[in-house]
Design an enzyme around this catalytic site. Structure first.
Site, PDB file in Angstrom:
ATOM      1  N   LYS A  62       1.427  -0.866  -0.097  1.00 33.54           N
ATOM      2  CA  LYS A  62       0.193   0.325   0.328  1.00 33.54           C
ATOM      3  C   LYS A  62       0.554   1.593   0.109  1.00 33.54           C
ATOM      4  CE  LYS A  62      -3.400  -2.714   0.305  1.00 33.54           C
ATOM      5  NZ  LYS A  62      -2.798  -4.056  -0.736  1.00 33.54           N
ATOM      6  N   HIS A  73     -15.365  -5.719   7.949  1.00 34.09           N
ATOM      7  CA  HIS A  73     -14.362  -5.246   6.611  1.00 34.09           C
ATOM      8  C   HIS A  73     -15.237  -5.935   5.211  1.00 34.09           C
ATOM      9  CE1 HIS A  73     -12.591  -2.148   7.735  1.00 34.09           C
ATOM     10  NE2 HIS A  73     -11.906  -2.736   8.886  1.00 34.09           N
ATOM     11  N   GLU A 109      -7.233   1.783  -2.329  1.00 32.47           N
ATOM     12  CA  GLU A 109      -6.119   0.818  -2.798  1.00 32.47           C
ATOM     13  C   GLU A 109      -6.861  -0.066  -4.246  1.00 32.47           C
ATOM     14  OE1 GLU A 109      -7.097  -3.294  -0.213  1.00 32.47           O
ATOM     15  OE2 GLU A 109      -6.801  -1.650   1.274  1.00 32.47           O
ATOM     16  N   ASN A 130      -8.168  -3.052  -5.602  1.00 33.01           N
ATOM     17  CA  ASN A 130      -8.173  -4.686  -6.057  1.00 33.01           C
ATOM     18  C   ASN A 130      -7.306  -5.282  -6.951  1.00 33.01           C
ATOM     19  OD1 ASN A 130      -8.883  -4.684  -3.146  1.00 33.01           O
ATOM     20  ND2 ASN A 130     -10.572  -3.999  -3.959  1.00 33.01           N
ATOM     21  N   ARG A 159      -8.591  -8.537  -8.914  1.00 40.07           N
ATOM     22  CA  ARG A 159      -8.987  -9.675  -9.564  1.00 40.07           C
ATOM     23  C   ARG A 159     -10.685  -9.538  -9.737  1.00 40.07           C
ATOM     24  NH1 ARG A 159      -9.897  -8.486  -3.361  1.00 40.07           N
ATOM     25  NH2 ARG A 159     -11.398  -7.592  -2.817  1.00 40.07           N
TER      26      ARG A 159
HETATM   27  C1  MV4 Z   1     -10.010   4.548   5.575  1.00 36.70           C
HETATM   28  C2  MV4 Z   1     -11.017   4.382   6.403  1.00 36.70           C
HETATM   29  C3  MV4 Z   1     -10.999   5.615   6.484  1.00 36.70           C
HETATM   30  N1  MV4 Z   1      -9.885   6.739   6.219  1.00 36.70           N
HETATM   31  N2  MV4 Z   1      -8.680   4.670   5.735  1.00 36.70           N
HETATM   32  C4  MV4 Z   1     -11.180  -0.251   5.095  1.00 36.70           C
HETATM   33  C5  MV4 Z   1     -10.946  -1.486   4.450  1.00 36.70           C
HETATM   34  C6  MV4 Z   1      -9.801  -0.671   3.764  1.00 36.70           C
HETATM   35  N3  MV4 Z   1     -10.123  -1.399   2.154  1.00 36.70           N
HETATM   36  C7  MV4 Z   1      -9.206   0.418   4.023  1.00 36.70           C
HETATM   37  N4  MV4 Z   1     -11.009   0.496   4.500  1.00 36.70           N
HETATM   38  C8  MV4 Z   1     -10.139   1.965   5.074  1.00 36.70           C
HETATM   39  N5  MV4 Z   1      -9.691   2.950   4.939  1.00 36.70           N
HETATM   40  C9  MV4 Z   1      -8.918   5.980   5.879  1.00 36.70           C
HETATM   41  N6  MV4 Z   1      -7.354   6.820   6.215  1.00 36.70           N
HETATM   42  C10 MV4 Z   1     -12.301   3.946   6.159  1.00 36.70           C
HETATM   43  C11 MV4 Z   1     -11.808   2.286   5.769  1.00 36.70           C
HETATM   44  C12 MV4 Z   1     -13.149   2.064   5.848  1.00 36.70           C
HETATM   45  C13 MV4 Z   1     -13.811   1.461   7.177  1.00 36.70           C
HETATM   46  C14 MV4 Z   1     -13.051   1.902   8.224  1.00 36.70           C
HETATM   47  C15 MV4 Z   1     -13.454   1.658   9.368  1.00 36.70           C
HETATM   48  C16 MV4 Z   1     -14.680   0.378   9.700  1.00 36.70           C
HETATM   49  C17 MV4 Z   1     -15.979   0.621   8.076  1.00 36.70           C
HETATM   50  C18 MV4 Z   1     -14.859   0.225   7.513  1.00 36.70           C
HETATM   51  C19 MV4 Z   1     -16.060   0.346   5.676  1.00 36.70           C
HETATM   52  C20 MV4 Z   1     -14.831  -0.132   4.684  1.00 36.70           C
HETATM   53  C21 MV4 Z   1     -13.685   1.124   4.863  1.00 36.70           C
END
Ligand code: MV4
Length: 671
Positions: free
Chosen positions: A120, A239, A292, A294, A296
């Protein structure tokens, strides 16, 4: 790269995605070759494939993640291409490379593109250079605490610590202030090293409230890269996405174009080919930031298919064979609205515990605008070795309101029996005013889902369905009399034959006792059932093997009742209840003993599982809620706790052992 057509594809996956890929192959005239573990000998993907090869025992590490076994299956079967699906080896650059080295076409991106997005920190630096907005943070190589503390002060709090090698939220920590940083760094480092073999961390400003909005991209080998619009995936739990839709209620045509172009820049920057998803976090001001990529096909790809009219898996196969994309960006149009719900074998009112067993009833709803992508069938066994996704329900409508009304109807008519599912949670979400208003944020489930707010006690209708099912099975209904009656019902009924005033039925549901007295009513060819001082007259007809159609006056009600010895699993309106027959004599004994609970307690496994750790020893004193045993089922850990203060009398399980549901793990003596 020259066109390299292939005639057969090995699908290195299982479940609904394997079934989906097999169908796409067959529609294109390609031979679809399945692989299966010993747990999946009779799985749906095996039934649907043109050939199937065993790759190993049930644990994924020995089967669906077993690269030598997969390559050997490809060799023996004469497969010319490999489709990895999602999960398992789908984003493993070494697996993609191993396929290429074995002379196979890999239906996915080049290994270099997978690798470029795998870290990442490196991916964020690359995206910044490519002009893709990234969340402000620190993604440098230096990993000492002093650097992190200086950078954290610059970024501000709250912030997120993320594992650079992670993804999908694994190894993520929210840090409220500077004081909590060293501890968060240390634990995140440890977790990252254990989970990914790489301790590298990055810092990011924590965007909250946030929406998870992702953009589908597609690239061919000729260098054409397009975006297919976004998906809103904010409704998640730990998640794991639960509900996904396209388009996002928060994305305007202008924002779609801007995010789409950013996603295309992201794909071009890594030389991407095939289907890919660029994940963004979208804040309340409509600012979007790259999270990020994905690399796939994703679980939620069908919502994009329904609004664009494209078949993404067929496109993956055609692009892998060297064909150019058959359309350009300006040809992509979006029509209507699509919503997907993941139908998962877990109990949302008991900590989302995975549910296993025989799926006696499985009848997804049908209708205009309803699509079902399924990985299972009635009679299949749902085990504990793989994730618990049974199927996906996807609806399409002219607009969001029509999609929601179709979804609501479809969820209400989804028939599953024998294994509990999350249908109740899905209905709760779809009925929620915030969801209806399109205000979907990542905190939706933790904020609004309160399983304890409704008791979970079976309604009167569930009891009536259980009684009717027993009566129908017993032959009493048909007037055949006791000859056709099952032993279970006879035994449970106890002394009813000599008693007056009807046949007693007693069931236990959790800590509640439900009882009914039944008398035949020849006039209506049904029964009079007395429950809680009220008498209702019902008639009943069997519906297939497990269904019961109840009539109460002109009102009709259909339920699924799966009978498993003394247990009756009743499904009604998308909710499942377990009723256990209570022999009359025991009931009386229990009632006579009043509230005098037994001083001895046996703590049993709530599900079939593997014992990961035993945390107590005989003679040890335990407090209420103290963890006794750690179990693992369907890749998720479950803590078995002491229900009250007690002394451990006996430990009946060992770490490493696989135990069936109901197996006694620990004997306690209450204090
Ligand atoms: C974050 C975010 C808020 N701020 N990054 C979760 C999965 C991964 N792909 C990255 N994720 C997140 N990154 C920053 N800087 C919010 C998420 C996020 C999330 C965070 C807490 C609880 C549920 C979530 C669902 C989707 C994304």
């Amino acid at each position: 790269m020259p066109a390299r057509p292939f005639r057969s594809v090995l699908i290195a996956n299982r479940g609904e995605i394997a079934v989906r890929v097999i169908q796409a192959c067959q529609e294109l005239g390609l031979r679809a070759i399945a692989v299966y573990s010993d747990a999946d000998r009779a799985a749906l993907h095996v039934q649907r494939a043109d050939a199937a090869y065993r790759i190993g025992p049930p644990p994924a590490a020995e089967s669906y993640l077993n690269v030598p076994a997969l390559l050997e299956a490809a060799r023996v079967s004469g497969a010319e291409a490999v489709h990895p699906g999602y999960g398992f080896l789908a984003e493993n650059a070494d697996f993609a490379q191993a396929c290429l080295d074995a002379g196979l076409v890999f239906v996915g991106p080049p290994p270099g593109a997978i690798r470029a997005m795998g870290n990442k920190s490196a991916a964020k630096r690359l995206m910044e250079q490519a002009g893709v907005p990234v969340v402000p943070g620190y993604q440098g190589e230096a990993q000492d605490d002093a650097t992190f503390e200086r950078e954290a002060a610059r970024i501000g709090f709250p912030l997120l610590v993320k594992a650079a090698a992670g993804g999908g939220g694994r190894g993520m920590r929210v840090v409220p202030g500077l004081a909590a940083l060293p501890e968060a760094l240390e634990s995140a480092r440890r977790e990252a090293l254990a989970a990914f073999g790489d301790p590298m961390l990055l810092l990011e400003r924590y965007v909250s409230p946030a929406r998870h909005v992702e953009v589908q991209v597609f690239a061919d080998q000729q260098g054409q890269t397009v975006h297919l619009g976004e998906r809103e995936c904010s409704i998640q739990r730990r998640h794991q996405k639960v509900v996904e839709e396209a388009p996002s209620p928060a994305v305007s045509p202008e924002l779609r174009q801007a995010m789409g172009q950013a996603a295309v820049r992201a794909a071009l920057a890594v030389g991407y080919v095939s289907a890919g998803t660029v994940e963004f976090v979208l804040d309340e001001q409509g600012q979007y930031y790259f999270l990020e990529m994905n690399t796939r096909i994703q679980v939620e790809h069908p919502v994009t298919e329904l609004v664009t009219g494209l078949d993404l898996v067929q496109l993956q196969l055609r692009v892998a064979a060297g064909e150019p994309l058959p359309f350009r960006q300006e040809d992509v149009h979006w029509d209507g609205h699509a919503i997907e719900c993941r139908i998962v074998a877990e109990d949302p009112r008991r900590g989302f515990a995975p549910q296993t067993g025989t799926l006696a009833v499985f009848e997804p709803p049908r209708g205009v605008g309803i699509r079902n992508d399924v990985g299972t069938y009635a009679g299949d066994t749902i085990g504990m070795y793989y994730d618990s996704l049974l199927a996906k329900l996807i609806v399409h409508g002219r607009d969001r309101a029509q999609a929601i009304s179709r979804l609501r109807w479809a969820l209400e008519h989804y028939r599953v029996g024998g294994v509990g599912t999350n249908l109740e949670l899905l209905r709760f979400i779809v009925d929620h005013p915030e969801f209806r208003a399109g205000r979907t944020f990542t905190n939706f489930i933790p904020e609004f889902w309160r399983p304890e707010s409704s008791s979970g006690a079976p309604p009167l209708e569930a009891l009536l369905a259980a009684v009717a099912s027993d009566l129908l099975a017993s032959g009493i209904a048909s007037g055949v009399g006791p000859r056709g009656m099952s032993d279970d019902v006879w035994r449970a009924a106890g002394a009813w034959r000599i008693a007056r005033g009807g046949m007693p039925f007693r069931f236990r549901a959790g800590d509640r006792l439900l009882s009914a007295t039944v008398e035949r009513d020849e006039q209506v060819n049904g029964w009079q059932i007395e429950v809680e001082g009220e008498t209702v007259t019902i008639t009943a007809d069997p519906l297939g093997d497990h269904g019961v159609l109840l009539r109460r006056g002109e009102e009709t009600l259909s339920a699924q009742v799966v009978r498993d010895g003394e247990r009756l699993l009743v499904q009604l309106d998308g909710r499942a209840y377990t009723l256990t027959r209570e022999p009359a004599s025991n009931v009386e004994a229990a009632e006579a003993s009043g509230s005098g609970e037994s001083a001895h307690g046996q703590i049993a496994a709530p599900m079939p599982a593997k014992v990961v750790k035993v945390l107590v020893r005989p003679g040890e004193r335990v407090k209420p809620h103290q963890t006794l045993v750690v179990l693992e089922s369907m890749k998720i850990e479950h803590l078995v706790e002491a229900p009250y203060a007690a002394v451990v009398e006996r430990v009946r399980c060992r770490a490493g052992e696989v135990v069936p549901e109901g197996a006694v793990l620990v004997d306690l003596e209450a204090q």
